[in-house]
Design a protein around this motif. Structure first.
Motif, PDB file in Angstrom:
ATOM      1  N   TRP A 374      13.140  44.079  -9.287  1.00  0.00           N
ATOM      2  CA  TRP A 374      13.044  44.162 -10.748  1.00  0.00           C
ATOM      3  C   TRP A 374      13.443  45.536 -11.301  1.00  0.00           C
ATOM      4  O   TRP A 374      13.576  45.692 -12.518  1.00  0.00           O
ATOM      5  CB  TRP A 374      11.662  43.752 -11.239  1.00  0.00           C
ATOM      6  N   VAL A 375      13.657  46.515 -10.435  1.00  0.00           N
ATOM      7  CA  VAL A 375      14.157  47.818 -10.872  1.00  0.00           C
ATOM      8  C   VAL A 375      15.686  47.880 -10.756  1.00  0.00           C
ATOM      9  O   VAL A 375      16.313  48.865 -11.120  1.00  0.00           O
ATOM     10  CB  VAL A 375      13.497  48.955 -10.053  1.00  0.00           C
ATOM     11  N   HIS A 376      16.294  46.821 -10.275  1.00  0.00           N
ATOM     12  CA  HIS A 376      17.739  46.813 -10.113  1.00  0.00           C
ATOM     13  C   HIS A 376      18.438  46.724 -11.473  1.00  0.00           C
ATOM     14  O   HIS A 376      17.910  46.181 -12.446  1.00  0.00           O
ATOM     15  CB  HIS A 376      18.172  45.635  -9.236  1.00  0.00           C
ATOM     16  N   THR A 377      19.635  47.242 -11.518  1.00  0.00           N
ATOM     17  CA  THR A 377      20.440  47.238 -12.741  1.00  0.00           C
ATOM     18  C   THR A 377      20.701  45.832 -13.273  1.00  0.00           C
ATOM     19  O   THR A 377      20.612  45.584 -14.487  1.00  0.00           O
ATOM     20  CB  THR A 377      21.795  47.930 -12.477  1.00  0.00           C
ATOM     21  N   TYR A 378      21.012  44.881 -12.419  1.00  0.00           N
ATOM     22  CA  TYR A 378      21.539  43.599 -12.868  1.00  0.00           C
ATOM     23  C   TYR A 378      20.595  42.796 -13.766  1.00  0.00           C
ATOM     24  O   TYR A 378      20.988  42.423 -14.888  1.00  0.00           O
ATOM     25  CB  TYR A 378      22.001  42.772 -11.674  1.00  0.00           C
ATOM     26  N   PRO A 379      19.376  42.472 -13.345  1.00  0.00           N
ATOM     27  CA  PRO A 379      18.530  41.671 -14.251  1.00  0.00           C
ATOM     28  C   PRO A 379      18.189  42.417 -15.538  1.00  0.00           C
ATOM     29  O   PRO A 379      17.994  41.788 -16.591  1.00  0.00           O
ATOM     30  CB  PRO A 379      17.274  41.389 -13.416  1.00  0.00           C
ATOM     31  N   ASN A 380      18.137  43.728 -15.459  1.00  0.00           N
ATOM     32  CA  ASN A 380      17.761  44.518 -16.631  1.00  0.00           C
ATOM     33  C   ASN A 380      18.886  44.648 -17.651  1.00  0.00           C
ATOM     34  O   ASN A 380      18.677  44.491 -18.858  1.00  0.00           O
ATOM     35  CB  ASN A 380      17.287  45.893 -16.182  1.00  0.00           C
ATOM     36  N   LEU A 381      20.091  44.937 -17.199  1.00  0.00           N
ATOM     37  CA  LEU A 381      21.205  45.048 -18.141  1.00  0.00           C
ATOM     38  C   LEU A 381      21.573  43.681 -18.702  1.00  0.00           C
ATOM     39  O   LEU A 381      22.032  43.584 -19.852  1.00  0.00           O
ATOM     40  CB  LEU A 381      22.402  45.707 -17.470  1.00  0.00           C
ATOM     41  N   ALA A 382      21.349  42.631 -17.930  1.00  0.00           N
ATOM     42  CA  ALA A 382      21.544  41.286 -18.457  1.00  0.00           C
ATOM     43  C   ALA A 382      20.549  41.015 -19.584  1.00  0.00           C
ATOM     44  O   ALA A 382      20.882  40.383 -20.598  1.00  0.00           O
ATOM     45  CB  ALA A 382      21.381  40.257 -17.344  1.00  0.00           C
ATOM     46  N   ALA A 383      19.323  41.513 -19.430  1.00  0.00           N
ATOM     47  CA  ALA A 383      18.317  41.361 -20.487  1.00  0.00           C
ATOM     48  C   ALA A 383      18.723  42.138 -21.737  1.00  0.00           C
ATOM     49  O   ALA A 383      18.448  41.697 -22.865  1.00  0.00           O
ATOM     50  CB  ALA A 383      16.960  41.841 -19.986  1.00  0.00           C
ATOM     51  N   GLU A 384      19.383  43.278 -21.572  1.00  0.00           N
ATOM     52  CA  GLU A 384      19.879  44.021 -22.728  1.00  0.00           C
ATOM     53  C   GLU A 384      20.865  43.180 -23.537  1.00  0.00           C
ATOM     54  O   GLU A 384      20.839  43.183 -24.771  1.00  0.00           O
ATOM     55  CB  GLU A 384      20.549  45.321 -22.279  1.00  0.00           C
ATOM     56  N   VAL A 385      21.727  42.475 -22.836  1.00  0.00           N
ATOM     57  CA  VAL A 385      22.689  41.607 -23.511  1.00  0.00           C
ATOM     58  C   VAL A 385      21.958  40.573 -24.354  1.00  0.00           C
ATOM     59  O   VAL A 385      22.291  40.346 -25.533  1.00  0.00           O
ATOM     60  CB  VAL A 385      23.622  40.912 -22.490  1.00  0.00           C
ATOM     61  N   ALA A 386      20.932  39.960 -23.775  1.00  0.00           N
ATOM     62  CA  ALA A 386      20.166  38.945 -24.499  1.00  0.00           C
ATOM     63  C   ALA A 386      19.480  39.538 -25.724  1.00  0.00           C
ATOM     64  O   ALA A 386      19.431  38.911 -26.792  1.00  0.00           O
ATOM     65  CB  ALA A 386      19.137  38.301 -23.569  1.00  0.00           C
ATOM     66  N   ALA A 387      18.956  40.746 -25.575  1.00  0.00           N
ATOM     67  CA  ALA A 387      18.242  41.380 -26.686  1.00  0.00           C
ATOM     68  C   ALA A 387      19.157  41.599 -27.882  1.00  0.00           C
ATOM     69  O   ALA A 387      18.819  41.248 -29.019  1.00  0.00           O
ATOM     70  CB  ALA A 387      17.636  42.704 -26.225  1.00  0.00           C
ATOM     71  N   VAL A 388      20.314  42.179 -27.638  1.00  0.00           N
ATOM     72  CA  VAL A 388      21.235  42.452 -28.746  1.00  0.00           C
ATOM     73  C   VAL A 388      21.799  41.150 -29.312  1.00  0.00           C
ATOM     74  O   VAL A 388      21.936  40.989 -30.531  1.00  0.00           O
ATOM     75  CB  VAL A 388      22.367  43.393 -28.289  1.00  0.00           C
ATOM     76  N   TYR A 389      22.127  40.219 -28.429  1.00  0.00           N
ATOM     77  CA  TYR A 389      22.719  38.944 -28.876  1.00  0.00           C
ATOM     78  C   TYR A 389      21.784  38.226 -29.848  1.00  0.00           C
ATOM     79  O   TYR A 389      22.214  37.738 -30.898  1.00  0.00           O
ATOM     80  CB  TYR A 389      23.006  38.065 -27.662  1.00  0.00           C
ATOM     81  N   PHE A 390      20.503  38.132 -29.500  1.00  0.00           N
ATOM     82  CA  PHE A 390      19.587  37.350 -30.324  1.00  0.00           C
ATOM     83  C   PHE A 390      18.937  38.159 -31.450  1.00  0.00           C
ATOM     84  O   PHE A 390      18.456  37.580 -32.421  1.00  0.00           O
ATOM     85  CB  PHE A 390      18.495  36.721 -29.441  1.00  0.00           C
ATOM     86  N   ALA A 391      18.929  39.490 -31.326  1.00  0.00           N
ATOM     87  CA  ALA A 391      18.283  40.307 -32.359  1.00  0.00           C
ATOM     88  C   ALA A 391      19.220  40.701 -33.477  1.00  0.00           C
ATOM     89  O   ALA A 391      18.779  40.995 -34.591  1.00  0.00           O
ATOM     90  CB  ALA A 391      17.678  41.561 -31.727  1.00  0.00           C
ATOM     91  N   GLY A 392      20.526  40.733 -33.201  1.00  0.00           N
ATOM     92  CA  GLY A 392      21.431  41.234 -34.219  1.00  0.00           C
ATOM     93  C   GLY A 392      21.074  42.661 -34.574  1.00  0.00           C
ATOM     94  O   GLY A 392      20.962  43.509 -33.690  1.00  0.00           O
ATOM     95  N   ASN A 393      20.839  42.949 -35.837  1.00  0.00           N
ATOM     96  CA  ASN A 393      20.507  44.303 -36.274  1.00  0.00           C
ATOM     97  C   ASN A 393      19.005  44.532 -36.455  1.00  0.00           C
ATOM     98  O   ASN A 393      18.590  45.509 -37.065  1.00  0.00           O
ATOM     99  CB  ASN A 393      21.221  44.628 -37.586  1.00  0.00           C
TER     100      ASN A 393
END
Length: 471
Positions: A374-393
Motif C-alpha cells: 500500500w506504500v507503492h506508487t501504483y495504487p496511490n497514483l491511480a487513486a489520485e487520478v480518481a480523485a481529480v476525475y470525480f472531484a473536478g475543481n
C-alpha cells in the motif's frame, strides 16, 4: 510457497482504524541520541521490520514484506527471500531477536542478488534512466505567454498550495494504511479531520530540504546539492528514503543512492515530495519536471521518479489552468506511453470513465493493484487520478476521494491538495480545514522544527520571484 504480497495483503485487509482518537503522533526516531543504539536497532530492523504500527495512524506496516514484493513487481526472482519469511515469523514468535537479525540481513542479501526474470511484464516496458531520455519521449505542456501574476495573487496561490498540502497530509495521516472498505466501516465518508490535525510527519520533510537548496542556487541546483541538505537536515527516514539517506552518509550519492540495493525505489516517497518542484516553477512544467527528476533520483528509479515528475507537472500547471480535469489529462500525456507507470494511469482513467461513482472506481483500482504494497506508487497514483476525475475543481471532494481510497493517503492528499490550493488560492479553502492548523508547521527537520505556514509561503514566494526573473 506463500508469496510476500499475500502475507502483506492479509495484514492490510485485517487492519482496522480506530475512531475518536486524540493521541499525538509518536515518532520513535525523535529520540535520536537518547536511546541505546543497539536497542533502537533491534526494534527497527528486528520485529518492527516485519510488522510495526505507523507513528501516525497506528496501521500495521511491514517494510520487509514490502521490500520483497516490490522487487518481485520489478521483475526480479525473490524466491530465496520468500523462503525466509516463515523463518522470520517463527523467530518473532519465539522472541529470538538475534536469529531474526540474521534472517533480515539474509533477506536483503537475497534481494540485492536477485536475478531478473526473463519475460517478466516489467521488462516489456522502457526503463527511464535520465531526464534527457524522458524528455525525448514526451511532449510537456508549455505556456510561453504565462507571466507571474502580481505579488498578492502569486502569494495567495503559493500560500494556498502549502495550506492545501498540509491539510491533505493531516487528513491522511490519521487514516493511512487501511483498506478502503475498512475506512467506510469505521468513519463513513470522510469530509473533515477525523482527529485534531497534526503537521508533524515525514511527508514535507524532504521538500523543506529542497527548498533550502533552491533558495541558494535556483534551477542550477544538482541532485548532489539536494542530497547534501538531506544529510545535514534530516535525522531519519523510511523505506526508499531511509536506504538513500544511509547511502549518502556513506558517500554514495545519486544516482547510485537511489537504486543501489534499494528495493523501495518505486514506492511513493518521490511522488510524495513532488509538490515543491511544481511550486517553484509556476506555469513551467518542463522546469518542474527537471527539478523533480533531480530530486527523485536521490532515492528512486524509473517509475518512482516518473511519478514524482507527474505530480510536479500537475502543481506547475495549476498556476495557469483553471480546470483540474484538464490538468490531469495533460499530466497523463506528460508520462511516456512505453513506461509501466503510464499503464497504471491509463487503467485508472478508464476505470473512472466506466464507473458510476468514485467508490466503484476506487474498488476497481484497489483490486487491480492489490498485489502491490500500500506504500507503492501504483495504487496511490491511480487513486489520485480518481480523485481529480470525480472531484473536478472541488477541493473537499478531492480530499474525500483520496481519504476513502485508503492506501498511503497522506502521500496523495499532500501533492494533490497542493495543486488544488494553488489553483483555487488560499482564500478559497474552507476555514474548517485551515483554522485548526493555526498557521503552524511542526517538523523534525533540523533548525526548522517550528515555523508558520505563512513564513514558509513567503520564503517560497521570494525564491520563485528571484529565480523566475533570472532563469
Amino acid at each position: 510457497m506463500k508469496h510476500a504480497w499475500e502475507y502483506d495483503y492479509e495484514m492490510f485487509c485485517g487492519a482496522v482504524p480506530v475512531k475518536d482518537r486524540t493521541d499525538l503522533i509518536q515518532w520513535d526516531g525523535l529520540l535520536e541520541g537518547k536511546m541505546l543504539e543497539e536497542a533502537a536497532q533491534m526494534l527497527e530492523s528486528g520485529k518492527g521490520a516485519w510488522e510495526k504500527p505507523l507513528p501516525e495512524s497506528r496501521a500495521p506496516y511491514s517494510k520487509m514484506l514490502g521490500a520483497i514484493s516490490s522487487m518481485q513487481h520489478m521483475g526480479y526472482d525473490v524466491e530465496e527471500a520468500e523462503r525466509l519469511i516463515p523463518e522470520a515469523f517463527d523467530a518473532i514468535e519465539k522472541e529470538e531477536l538475534i536469529r531474526l537479525q540474521i534472517i533480515n540481513a539474509r533477506v536483503f542479501k537475497a534481494l540485492a542478488e536477485a536475478e531478473k526474470i526473463p519475460g517478466h511484464p516489467y521488462w516489456n516496458h522502457t526503463v527511464y534512466e535520465s531526464f534527457e531520455q524522458y524528455e525525448k519521449a514526451v511532449e510537456l505542456p508549455s505556456y510561453p505567454d504565462y507571466r507571474l501574476p502580481d505579488r498578492e495573487r502569486l502569494f495567495d496561490q503559493i500560500h494556498g498550495g502549502w495550506l492545501g498540502e498540509i491539510i491533505g497530509s493531516a487528513l491522511g495521516t490519521a487514516v493511512e494504511g487501511f483498506k478502503s472498505s475498512r475506512i467506510w466501516e469505521v468513519f463513513g465518508e470522510i469530509t473533515d479531520y477525523v482527529k485534531p490535525p497534526e503537521t508533524l510527519n515525514d511527508d514535507i520533510t524532504f521538500e523543506l530540504a529542497l527548498l533550502d537548496a533552491f533558495c541558494e542556487k535556483g534551477f542550477e541546483i544538482t541532485s548532489e546539492d539536494i542530497a547534501d541538505r538531506w544529510v545535514g537536515y534530516i535525522p531519519f527516514a523510511y523505506t526508499a528514503e531511509e536506504v538513500a539517506l544511509n547511502h549518502l552518509r556513506q558517500g554514495i550519492y545519486p544516482p547510485e543512492s537511489g537504486y543501489l540495493a534499494n528495493p523501495y525505489r518505486e514506492m511513493i516517497g518521490a511522488a510524495m515530495r513532488a509538490a515543491v518542484c511544481g511550486a517553484l516553477a509556476p506555469g513551467n512544467p518542463r522546469k518542474a519536471a527537471e527539478l523533480a527528476w533531480k530530486d527523485g533520483r536521490i532515492s528512486h528509479h524509473n517509475n518512482g521518479i516518473l511519478a514524482e515528475v507527474f505530480n510536479a507537472v500537475i502543481v506547475s500547471m495549476a498556476y495557469v489552468e483553471t480546470d483540474m480535469r484538464t490538468v490531469l489529462e495533460k499530466a497523463v500525456r506528460a508520462v511516456p506511453k512505453d513506461s509501466e507507470f503510464y499503464t497504471v494511469l491509463d487503467f485508472a482513467y478508464k476505470a473512472c470513465e466506466s464507473s458510476d461513482n468514485y467508490r466503484q472506481a476506487c474498488e476497481r483500482i484497489e483490486e487491480k493493484y492489490k498485489k502491490y504494497n500500500w506504500v507503492h506508487t501504483y495504487p496511490n497514483l491511480a487513486a489520485e487520478v480518481a480523485a481529480v476525475y470525480f472531484a473536478g475543481n472541488d477541493f473537499q471532494k478531492a480530499m474525500t476521494v483520496l481519504m476513502m481510497a485508503g492506501q498511503d493517503n497522506d502521500c496523495t492528499g499532500g501533492p494533490i491538495g497542493h495543486a488544488y490550493g494553488v489553483m483555487l488560492g488560499a482564500g478559497a479553502l474552507d476555514k474548517k480545514f485551515t483554522a485548526p492548523l493555526k498557521d503552524q508547521l511542526d517538523t523534525y527537520v533540523r533548525t526548522m522544527e517550528s515555523q508558520s505556514i505563512t513564513s514558509l509561503s513567503e520564503k517560497t514566494l521570494n525564491a520563485v520571484i528571484q529565480y523566475t526573473k533570472t532563469s
